[in-house]
Write a protein that holds these residues in place. Structure first.
Motif: not given
Length: 244
Positions: A163-184
């Motif tokens: 629905t667009g309320l989340l960008t992404a989901a996964g079993d390990d949210v920190d693994a999901v966010l690792e490339p995001v934070l690296d990119g920022l």
């Protein structure tokens, strides 16, 4: 006692909702403390991004029905997240209800673990998602949002992504966010701020156009007999009188 935890690592400031006794419900005090922390981040050039997360098994249970914030205070907080110069990233590993979904929608990026759950529960206590609709409606799929807001039913992380309320989901949210934070961290701060302004134009237009009307609607609904019955029933852990 503060309700906001703060840590920093390599330019990323993590703000944690830590009022676990109230399931991180948005009380007047919590809204004020979070606003103050965000203001400090906005003025700190060493902060490259902000992560908004939580302690306990609930990201945010919505408005604190015993000590609710003024509707215009919640509007200011949501707009503050949208207008913050740095990207704001939501990190969720628990439940999100009502006003908590407004926080998610105000963030630029939102990720959750697969066991997180979500619900727009306002209609079940005689209210409407009035104030939080300001960031939610521009972000979410209209058809999906109609069902979720009108029924108050619970939905999972996969549906929140769809629905667009989340960008992404996964079993390990920190693994999901690792490339995001690296990119920022790899992005130029002024370019990040300029790009965020481009991307949030439609959301801010909703605030400019509709905030006063949504605040008035929220205040009016809170004063109705159905809202009084609904909130009392919620606090007493029973069905409200209108349930068939």
């Amino acid at each position: 006692m503060t309700s906001i935890g703060r840590t920093r690592a390599r330019g990323v400031e993590t703000l944690s909702l830590d009022a676990t006794g109230s399931r991180n419900a948005l009380s007047a005090a919590l809204v004020g403390e979070l606003s103050d922390a965000l203001a400090e981040c906005a003025g700190d050039s060493a902060v490259r991004a902000v992560v908004l997360t939580h302690s306990g098994n609930t990201f945010c249970a919505g408005a604190d029905l015993r000590d609710p914030p003024e509707p215009d205070a919640l509007v200011r907080l949501l707009r503050q997240i949208v207008e913050l110069p740095q990207p704001v990233v939501a990190r969720v590993t628990g439940h999100v209800r009502a006003g908590g979904l407004g926080l998610l929608a105000a963030c630029d990026i939102a990720a959750a673990s697969h066991d997180a759950t979500f619900a727009f529960t306002e209609v079940r206590i005689g209210l409407a998602p009035a104030v939080i609709s300001l960031p939610v409606i521009p972000r979410a799929d209209p058809r999906a949002l109609a069902r979720l807001c009108l029924t108050g039913e619970r939905f999972d992380a996969a549906e929140a992504v769809r629905t667009g309320l989340l960008t992404a989901a996964g079993d390990d949210v920190d693994a999901v966010l690792e490339p995001v934070l690296d990119g920022l961290r790899r992005s130029a701060p002024e370019a990040l701020a300029a790009t965020k302004r481009l991307l949030t134009t439609r959301v801010l237009e909703a605030f400019d156009r509709d905030a006063a009307e949504r605040v008035a609607l929220s205040a009016r609904l809170f004063s109705t007999s159905q809202a009084r019955e609904g909130t009392t029933a919620f606090l007493e852990r029973r069905d409200p009188a209108w349930v068939l």
